[in-house]
Design an enzyme around this catalytic site. Structure first.
Site, PDB file in Angstrom:
ATOM      1  N   ASP A 159       0.844  -1.201   0.000  1.00  0.00           N
ATOM      2  CA  ASP A 159       0.000   0.000   0.000  1.00  0.00           C
ATOM      3  C   ASP A 159       0.881   1.253   0.000  1.00  0.00           C
ATOM      4  O   ASP A 159       0.597   2.219  -0.708  1.00  0.00           O
ATOM      5  CB  ASP A 159      -0.905  -0.017   1.241  1.00  0.00           C
ATOM      6  CG  ASP A 159      -1.644  -1.340   1.373  1.00  0.00           C
ATOM      7  OD1 ASP A 159      -2.311  -1.731   0.413  1.00  0.00           O
ATOM      8  OD2 ASP A 159      -1.502  -2.001   2.425  1.00  0.00           O
ATOM      9  N   HIS A 187      -4.618  -3.298   6.617  1.00  0.00           N
ATOM     10  CA  HIS A 187      -4.413  -3.590   5.197  1.00  0.00           C
ATOM     11  C   HIS A 187      -5.749  -4.068   4.638  1.00  0.00           C
ATOM     12  O   HIS A 187      -6.015  -5.260   4.539  1.00  0.00           O
ATOM     13  CB  HIS A 187      -3.332  -4.651   5.005  1.00  0.00           C
ATOM     14  CG  HIS A 187      -3.282  -5.167   3.589  1.00  0.00           C
ATOM     15  ND1 HIS A 187      -2.852  -4.394   2.542  1.00  0.00           N
ATOM     16  CD2 HIS A 187      -3.642  -6.352   3.060  1.00  0.00           C
ATOM     17  CE1 HIS A 187      -2.950  -5.093   1.423  1.00  0.00           C
ATOM     18  NE2 HIS A 187      -3.432  -6.281   1.708  1.00  0.00           N
TER      19      HIS A 187
END
Ligand code: NDP
Length: 328
Positions: A159, A187
């Site tokens: 990410d 996440h």
């Protein structure tokens, strides 16, 4: 010559495993002068494919690869492990409720945590990649009371890297000019990529972009939903970029962050920034000599606060659900 570092990879026969193992064996995980011994853990149905991957690893004649062992027994796989990459997980299948998903993964990560507790080396470092990564890491950590909690981490580096790439594209800058980006929280789709403290060639990123609509309506959802966009385009989930991020995560943890920069890691909270202690949540961290520290003293504006809180709330709900299931 140096003693080889034992690196255990679970789900080794999977897509991410295939993109990961060759880079570990070629020295990208720990360094170009560090020999490694690979331990591949698979479920019984995955053993044959793992053996095939091991044949290809042999065929590369990597000078740093000093051995490969394949097993379906976590007690063998984690014996003497210095680094463990927990990639194999139970994917969410159609019609599966979140509770079922957490229970199925509890059946994987609880015994793996216990095996790490009982057999890994004293300096074990664990990275959980398999989803739901933060909560899987929490389950494994809870099953390993003798291992310092901070050795259990979850991957938000993909990410982080995705956010850097999007920010570079938006501002026409080089990825190497972007520093101090942060992924906060889980996440998952609730993750929060924060550019308020990020810098582009030394200038504040949020001020450079100066476009809160882009931030809220384009940047954040693009980063959070990138995985789905890749499945849509490629017909398969992201594997090479996930493997690359796993390499980055461990490499940074072991070798340190650059001066003036930080990275993002899912780690057990110490209560910083209002994240309840013990939740495995993503934070800005600096690393040095194999240890990490949360970057302290960042000012969190209202825009960021609301998003961090929402992601942390989701983590707390996942924790409560696995507690209810007796997994932690
Ligand atoms: P992948 O190798 O593609 O993915 C493995 C895990 O990584 C999944 O949980 C996946 O989550 C997760 N993941 C995290 N970040 C990403 C990302 N950015 N992009 C894609 N995936 C991400 O799965 P495969 O099905 O190809 O392989 C899994 C292997 O694991 C199989 O060989 C299976 O046999 C094995 N396995 C091994 C176990 C063990 O060793 N005990 C236990 C369970 C499975 P998501 O599903 O959300 O995409």
């Amino acid at each position: 010559t140096r003693t080889p570092v034992n690196v255990t990879v679970t789900g080794a026969a999977g897509q991410i495993g295939y993109a990961l193992l060759f880079r570990i064996a070629s020295g990208h995980l720990l360094g170009a002068d560090v020999p490694v011994k690979l331990r591949l853990l698979e479920i019984p149905q995955g053993l044959k494919a793992a053996a095939g991957t091991a044949m290809e690893l042999d065929d590369c004649a990597f000078p740093l690869l000093s051995g490969i062992e394949i097993t379906d027994d976590p007690n063998v796989a984690f014996d003497g492990a210095n680094v463990a990459l927990l990639v194999g997980a139970r994917p969410r299948t159609k019609g599966m409720e979140r509770g079922d998903l957490l229970a199925a993964n509890g059946g994987i990560f609880k015994p793996q945590g216990k095996a790490i507790n009982d057999h890994a080396a004293d300096d074990i470092k664990v990275l959980v990649v398999g989803n739901p990564a933060n909560t899987n890491a929490l389950i494994a950590r809870s099953a390993a009371p003798d291992v310092p909690a901070e050795r259990f981490t979850a991957m938000t580096r993909l990410d982080h890297n995705r956010a850097i790439s999007q920010l570079a594209a938006k501002t026409g800058s080089a990825v190497s000019d972007i520093k101090r980006l942060t992924i906060w929280g889980n996440h998952s789709a609730t993750q929060y990529p924060d550019i308020f403290h990020a810098e582009i060639a030394g200038k504040n990123a949020a001020e450079t972009v100066n476009d809160e609509v882009w931030l809220a309506d384009t940047f954040i959802p693009t980063v959070a939903k990138r995985g789905a966009a890749i499945i849509e385009a490629r017909g398969a989930s992201s594997a090479a970029s996930a493997a690359n991020a796993a390499i980055d995560h461990v490499h940074t943890w072991v070798n340190g962050t650059a001066a003036g920069d930080w990275t993002s890691m899912g780690i057990p909270s110490d209560g910083s920034y209002g994240v309840p202690e013990g939740l495995i949540s993503s934070f800005p961290v600096t690393t040095k000599d194999g240890a990490y520290e949360i970057v302290q003293g960042l000012e969190i504006n209202d825009f960021s606060r609301a998003r961090i809180d929402a992601s942390v709330k989701e983590l707390a709900e996942e924790r409560d659900a696995v507690r209810e299931l007796g997994l932690i």
